[in-house]
Design a protein around this motif. Structure first.
Motif, PDB file in Angstrom:
ATOM      1  N   ALA A  99      -5.366   4.703   0.194  1.00  0.00           N
ATOM      2  CA  ALA A  99      -4.020   3.989  -0.311  1.00  0.00           C
ATOM      3  C   ALA A  99      -3.955   2.806   0.486  1.00  0.00           C
ATOM      4  CB  ALA A  99      -2.765   4.674  -0.026  1.00  0.00           C
ATOM      5  N   SER A 100      -4.505   2.801   1.950  1.00  0.00           N
ATOM      6  CA  SER A 100      -4.261   1.561   2.606  1.00  0.00           C
ATOM      7  C   SER A 100      -5.601   0.528   2.492  1.00  0.00           C
ATOM      8  CB  SER A 100      -4.265   1.855   4.084  1.00  0.00           C
ATOM      9  OG  SER A 100      -5.545   2.211   4.476  1.00  0.00           O
ATOM     10  N   LYS A 101      -6.449   0.904   1.584  1.00  0.00           N
ATOM     11  CA  LYS A 101      -7.439   0.058   1.092  1.00  0.00           C
ATOM     12  C   LYS A 101      -8.083  -0.584   2.358  1.00  0.00           C
ATOM     13  CE  LYS A 101      -5.518  -0.646  -3.463  1.00  0.00           C
ATOM     14  NZ  LYS A 101      -4.031  -0.493  -3.065  1.00  0.00           N
ATOM     15  N   GLN A 118     -12.802   9.728  -4.359  1.00  0.00           N
ATOM     16  CA  GLN A 118     -11.585   9.055  -4.878  1.00  0.00           C
ATOM     17  C   GLN A 118     -11.730   7.765  -3.824  1.00  0.00           C
ATOM     18  OE1 GLN A 118      -7.715  10.511  -4.126  1.00  0.00           O
ATOM     19  NE2 GLN A 118      -7.716  11.234  -6.293  1.00  0.00           N
ATOM     20  N   PRO A 159     -11.674  14.152  -2.403  1.00  0.00           N
ATOM     21  CA  PRO A 159     -10.843  12.992  -1.882  1.00  0.00           C
ATOM     22  C   PRO A 159     -11.813  11.723  -1.511  1.00  0.00           C
ATOM     23  CG  PRO A 159     -10.329  15.387  -0.792  1.00  0.00           C
ATOM     24  CD  PRO A 159     -11.447  15.295  -1.705  1.00  0.00           C
ATOM     25  N   ASN A 211      -0.430  16.297  -2.124  1.00  0.00           N
ATOM     26  CA  ASN A 211      -0.627  16.938  -0.951  1.00  0.00           C
ATOM     27  C   ASN A 211       0.400  18.087  -0.243  1.00  0.00           C
ATOM     28  OD1 ASN A 211      -3.259  16.229  -0.447  1.00  0.00           O
ATOM     29  ND2 ASN A 211      -2.412  13.894   0.400  1.00  0.00           N
ATOM     30  N   THR A 229       0.785  -1.223  -0.120  1.00  0.00           N
ATOM     31  CA  THR A 229       0.063  -0.116  -0.074  1.00  0.00           C
ATOM     32  C   THR A 229       0.864   1.120   0.078  1.00  0.00           C
ATOM     33  OG1 THR A 229      -0.120  -0.244   2.485  1.00  0.00           O
ATOM     34  CG2 THR A 229      -2.243  -1.026   1.127  1.00  0.00           C
ATOM     35  N   LYS A 231      -9.195   0.973  12.502  1.00  0.00           N
ATOM     36  CA  LYS A 231      -8.094   1.942  12.675  1.00  0.00           C
ATOM     37  C   LYS A 231      -8.390   3.475  12.749  1.00  0.00           C
ATOM     38  CE  LYS A 231      -4.212  -0.856  10.542  1.00  0.00           C
ATOM     39  NZ  LYS A 231      -3.549  -0.807   9.428  1.00  0.00           N
ATOM     40  N   THR A 232      -8.063   4.278  13.757  1.00  0.00           N
ATOM     41  CA  THR A 232      -8.669   5.549  13.696  1.00  0.00           C
ATOM     42  C   THR A 232      -7.723   6.695  13.558  1.00  0.00           C
ATOM     43  OG1 THR A 232     -10.180   4.720  15.509  1.00  0.00           O
ATOM     44  CG2 THR A 232      -9.796   7.144  15.396  1.00  0.00           C
ATOM     45  N   GLN A 233      -7.880   7.568  12.725  1.00  0.00           N
ATOM     46  CA  GLN A 233      -7.348   8.674  12.141  1.00  0.00           C
ATOM     47  C   GLN A 233      -7.742   9.811  12.499  1.00  0.00           C
ATOM     48  OE1 GLN A 233      -3.820   8.626  11.806  1.00  0.00           O
ATOM     49  NE2 GLN A 233      -3.548   6.305  11.814  1.00  0.00           N
ATOM     50  N   ASP A 238      -6.502  10.538   1.892  1.00  0.00           N
ATOM     51  CA  ASP A 238      -5.715   9.909   0.877  1.00  0.00           C
ATOM     52  C   ASP A 238      -4.961   8.820   1.368  1.00  0.00           C
ATOM     53  OD1 ASP A 238      -6.556  12.042  -0.906  1.00  0.00           O
ATOM     54  OD2 ASP A 238      -5.016  13.044  -0.797  1.00  0.00           O
ATOM     55  N   SER A 239      -4.231   8.988   2.361  1.00  0.00           N
ATOM     56  CA  SER A 239      -3.562   7.881   2.814  1.00  0.00           C
ATOM     57  C   SER A 239      -4.222   6.602   3.142  1.00  0.00           C
ATOM     58  CB  SER A 239      -2.534   8.435   3.902  1.00  0.00           C
ATOM     59  OG  SER A 239      -1.635   9.217   3.632  1.00  0.00           O
ATOM     60  N   LYS A 288      -7.418  16.196   4.508  1.00  0.00           N
ATOM     61  CA  LYS A 288      -7.345  15.709   3.153  1.00  0.00           C
ATOM     62  C   LYS A 288      -6.181  14.399   3.069  1.00  0.00           C
ATOM     63  CE  LYS A 288      -6.612  16.648  -1.724  1.00  0.00           C
ATOM     64  NZ  LYS A 288      -5.320  15.861  -2.075  1.00  0.00           N
ATOM     65  N   PRO A 289      -4.840  15.096   3.174  1.00  0.00           N
ATOM     66  CA  PRO A 289      -3.972  13.920   3.353  1.00  0.00           C
ATOM     67  C   PRO A 289      -4.185  12.703   4.063  1.00  0.00           C
ATOM     68  CG  PRO A 289      -2.962  16.258   3.960  1.00  0.00           C
ATOM     69  CD  PRO A 289      -4.172  16.251   3.853  1.00  0.00           C
ATOM     70  N   ILE A 290      -4.660  12.822   5.093  1.00  0.00           N
ATOM     71  CA  ILE A 290      -5.194  11.727   5.899  1.00  0.00           C
ATOM     72  C   ILE A 290      -5.953  10.701   5.324  1.00  0.00           C
ATOM     73  CG2 ILE A 290      -6.058  10.829   8.241  1.00  0.00           C
ATOM     74  CD1 ILE A 290      -5.012  13.380   9.306  1.00  0.00           C
TER      75      ILE A 290
END
Lengths: 254, 346, 328
Positions: free
Chosen positions: C95-97, C117, C114, B63, B50, C74-76, C91-92, C87-89
């Motif tokens: 990516a981690s699907k 996406q 985002p 970003n 990933t 998983k919490t962010q 996006d990541s 937004k960057p969070i």
């Protein structure tokens, strides 16, 4: 020898202090003149007045025989007069070539130059040539000046001024903070500059250095020139005597 | 008269500075680049499927794009030993003026977007000139000046909008700039990259850049050699403001809104990136390349932490630690250099 | 259940129609691509801001329900309620699907792309608490019925001051959809009751000092104010200070949300009542909807959760249970 750069009757008063009191000064091309005097004798004031850093109350300054007036140090630079200040005024993070050409960068030819691009390799080459001609202790033109020894910094500052001074070079206490070897190097550099036909004015406290390198010595006391000696005909004792006033000699004998 | 014979001198004239690779190697930022590589390697190993995907890498690049534009101006400012805290607010007020005007004009086409761009840049430039004037001519310390304009610019953005975000970016802007792609690379990243490369060339190759270093290294000497320091400072702060204005239009393109309540940590994040990248807050030192590395470290850390599921609090801890470590190393190198050990500190 | 007003989705729908604002319309749920793969039992939760009790309580609800249904969480969350940080969070996370993403968007416009996406990447997106302009990509939206919350706040004032009088709203900043909806709900409820008169809304910009100034100024003008609805903690604390500064007496301040600090304010008598949302329910409903979407069950596009009014009297019982938690 006719004077290249001379001043007569210079006076300047700061409040109640008469910093310059009808002072005289002269230096000829290809000559090293030392300016000596006790603290407060007016050496710095005189140099400032001669290089456009300070206005004078009265008196006249002649350059190549005709009266001249400098309102800024830049005016003095224009006619080929440069000063190496005691603090050297180098940018420690820039290398010696960058320092040497600071404010007078060589630009790339053509459109790139117009866009502000500099010709770094040309500047480095010229700096290297200048340093070797002066027998400078600088070994690299691409090391930041901040990482250099005191003597190397001094020779960068001198080389920078020499590169732009084609008439008169003032040096304010160039050996004050240097060791024996470094001092010798700076004095050699001064001689080389003189041999190119420049007038060199050396302000120094160190009598042996003055006697080694100067052709003439002008002694200032209480804002005026009290004596002028040929370096070859005088001694440390005589100079100290003139500086302190113990030995008042009529000026202008030399 | 014969000159005393001097031994033929060999003076180094073409040292490490010339090749780009060598140049990078000699820089402060080289160890921090190592840190970035290590971080990427660690996350890559922990989460290869990933983290090291093209998608994630493009996202990270996208970003940091807006911050990269701001970091270009910030690098110049910090090299003069200044600081610009106002970039986030100037970004917001520029995007507000642009959005408001584009909204009033209507239209979703390029002509509207172009006018918005011009307005944003002009507004940013204006704030930058104000900052520069106050720093250079009024002699107010840059920290105070830009702290003040940070507040004033944000206040004006709120006055113009009544505190309500304007969500009126023309479609062309959002579709092509904000989320458009060119050969798989986000358009906004390409634009930022162009700004960074041009900024780097100006900083490292032109007289403008040389004077920027000279002012930060020794302002007195810069003045003595005849550099018009005041004018240069105004130009440098103006550049920072102009880029903040440009970033304002990019932000509008990316977020579609003026983010009045947002951008709250933008100035600090950009400053941290520039400093991590080896630009000295005492001036005279720094590189564009370093700032970009410094920008990627927090971004990569965050992305990596999110992907492996580490608490968001640790990101702040990690970034803060790296910031302090970077400045500590900077100080050590400086001390070594002034002891005359000849450390190359380009 | 005297003090508990639990509004069903139906009732909320009615007040929604009345309010004609608030959350976006429910969507057709056919646009999202197929589920995020079999065997993926991971749910990501992106908070509006990290370290906030409201979101922590929501996280508790999510974790509880997820454990029950066999998911990991998983919490962010961003450091501030700021789309440029969120937004960057997101996006990541994309990516981690993860199989599903529960997210509280920090801006209706900025988070649109985002999150779209994320949905396009096959992740089931559930919007919790807040929403975006066009939530059609999301499988479900779950939030408090904020209009109902505003109405509940008015009920709390009315319970304390049955005789009626002048009421004021101290809000934070304009433009936050949930807060605007609360104000709207309050306003509508006041206007429907002839014994009360509405003095309007003032914005404190999340600053207690500003709120205090606003309230003491309002009391100079209208010394007979009987109730204040403060839409968040800072507004409530500032309002209480303002009341004290102006020498006002017997004014009912109703706060919103029920974090530990709000409960403390209630215990101290700074505020007289709290309108508590049900973040835990929002969270567990979110997991249920995500699970339904992943397993092909029936999904409810929009769910609105209710409120609990907490006063000193019910603090030891159901009111206390409704308080938000600072850890699970």
């Amino acid at each position: 020898m006719s004077a290249l750069f001379e001043a007569h009757n210079l006076s300047r008063r700061f409040g109640r202090v008469q910093a310059l009191d009808h002072a005289e000064f002269d230096v000829g091309a290809g000559e090293v003149v030392a300016l000596i005097g006790d603290n407060g004798a007016g050496k710095s004031t005189l140099v400032k007045a001669l290089t456009g850093n300070l206005d004078i109350d009265e008196g006249e300054i002649l350059f190549e025989g005709s009266p001249i007036h400098f309102t800024t140090p830049h005016d003095a630079s224009e006619v080929g007069i440069e000063v190496v200040h005691q603090d050297l005024a180098l940018a420690p993070h820039l290398d010696s070539a960058e320092n040497m050409f600071l404010g007078r960068e060589l630009m790339r030819p053509g459109i790139l130059g117009k866009l502000g691009f500099m010709d770094n390799s040309a500047m480095r080459q010229k700096a290297a040539v200048a340093f070797s001609e002066l027998g400078s202790a600088v070994r690299s033109v691409v090391v930041p000046v901040g990482a250099m020894s005191g003597g190397q910094k001094q020779s960068v500052a001198i080389a920078r001024s020499v590169a732009w001074a084609n008439k008169v070079l003032f040096l304010d206490e160039p050996t004050a903070a240097l060791g024996v070897v470094q001092t010798k190097n700076v004095l050699e550099t001064i001689k080389k500059v003189r041999d190119r036909g420049l007038a060199v004015v050396l302000i120094s406290h160190s009598m042996p250095h003055v006697l080694e390198v100067a052709d003439r010595v002008q002694v200032l006391r209480l804002g005026r020139r009290v004596a002028t000696y040929r370096a070859a005909d005088t001694s440390v004792e005589e100079l100290v005597g003139a500086m302190t006033g113990a030995l008042d000699k009529k000026e202008g004998a030399a | 008269m014969t000159t005393t014979s001097t031994p033929p001198q060999t003076i180094e004239t073409t040292a490490s500075h010339d090749g780009l690779l060598e140049r990078i190697k000699s820089m402060q930022s080289v160890w921090i680049l190592g840190v970035l590589v290590v971080i990427v390697a660690v996350f890559g190993a922990l989460s290869p499927t990933t983290f090291l995907t093209a998608g994630n890498i493009t996202n990270i690049a996208q970003n940091v794009s807006i911050w990269a534009v701001l970091a270009v101006g910030m690098t110049f400012v910090i090299i003069t030993s200044g600081i610009d805290l106002s970039v986030g607010s100037v970004l917001v007020v520029s995007s507000v003026v642009a959005a408001k005007s584009m909204d009033a004009m209507g239209g979703q086409g390029w002509s509207t977007a172009l006018i918005g761009l011009v307005l944003a840049v002009i507004v940013g430039l204006g704030w930058g000139i104000l900052n520069g004037f106050l720093v250079a001519k009024a002699k107010v310390p840059p920290l105070i000046v830009t702290l003040g304009t940070l507040s004033v610019a944000l206040g004006i953005a709120q006055i113009i909008t009544g505190g309500l975000d304007i969500r009126a970016a023309p479609d062309v802007l959002q579709d092509n700039i904000g989320y458009g792609r060119l050969a798989g690379i986000p358009a906004i990243t390409i634009i930022a990259l162009i700004v960074v490369v041009v900024g780097g060339i100006v900083l490292h190759r032109t007289r403008f850049g040389r004077y920027t270093y000279a002012i930060g290294s020794n302002e007195v000497s810069a003045r003595r050699v005849g550099i018009n320091v005041d004018r240069k400072l105004i130009q440098i702060y103006a550049l920072s403001g102009l880029l903040a204005g440009f970033a304002g239009i990019l932000s509008l393109a990316q977020y579609g809104t003026t983010t009045i309540a947002g951008q709250s940590l933008t100035n600090l994040n950009v400053i941290a990136a520039v400093v991590i990248g080896g630009t000295s807050i005492f001036g005279g030192q720094g590189s564009m390349f370093g700032s970009m590395v410094g920008l990627f470290i927090p971004a990569v850390l965050q992305s990596g932490f999110v992907i492996i599921g580490v608490s968001p609090y640790w990101q702040t801890v990690a970034v803060g630690t790296i910031l302090i470590a970077a400045v500590y190393v900077d100080q050590q190198r400086r001390a070594a250099a002034t002891r005359g050990k000849g450390v190359s500190t380009a | 259940m005297r003090n508990t007003i639990t509004l069903t989705a139906l009732a909320a729908g009615a007040s929604l129609a009345l309010a004609a604002c608030s959350t976006g319309a429910p969507s057709d749920d056919g646009t999202a691509p197929a589920a995020g793969g079999d065997g993926n039992k991971e749910i990501a939760f992106v908070q509006g801001v990290a370290g906030d009790e409201f979101y922590i309580t929501m996280e508790c609800g999510i974790k509880e329900k997820a454990a029950e249904l066999g998911y990991t969480v998983k919490t962010q969350g961003p450091q501030k309620f700021d789309p440029t940080l969120q937004k960057p969070i997101v996006d990541s996370v994309t990516a981690s699907k993860p199989a599903a993403l529960l997210v509280a968007p920090t801006d209706v416009e900025a988070m649109q792309a985002p999150l779209e996406q994320a949905a396009q990447a096959g992740i089931k997106v559930v919007l919790v608490d807040t929403t975006v302009n066009d939530p059609s990509f999301a499988v479900s939206q779950i939030s408090s019925d904020n209009v109902g919350g505003g109405a509940a706040a008015f009920e709390a004032i009315k319970a304390a001051k049955p005789a009626g009088g002048k009421v004021l709203v101290i809000s934070t900043d304009p433009g936050v959809s949930t807060v605007d909806a609360r104000v709207k709900g309050f306003e509508d409820a006041v206007k429907a009751d002839t014994s009360f008169s509405y003095l309007g809304v003032q914005y404190s910009h999340n600053d207690p000092a500003t709120a205090a100034n606003l309230v003491s100024a309002a009391l100079q003008k209208d010394p007979d104010i009987v109730g204040i609805f403060a839409t968040n903690l800072f507004a409530a604390e500032g309002s209480a200070t303002g009341v004290r500064q102006a020498g006002g007496e017997d004014i009912t301040i109703v706060g919103f949300d029920a974090g530990p600090n709000q409960i403390k304010a209630l215990e101290a008598g700074t505020v007289q009542a709290l309108v508590a949302q049900q973040p835990s329910t929002i969270g567990s409903d979110g997991v249920e909807q995500a699970d339904a979407a992943l397993s092909g069950g029936s999904v409810t596009p929009t769910i609105q959760t209710g409120f609990t009014i907490i006063t000193k009297e019910n603090l030891s019982g159901e009111g206390g249970d409704a308080a938000y938690k600072s850890s699970c």
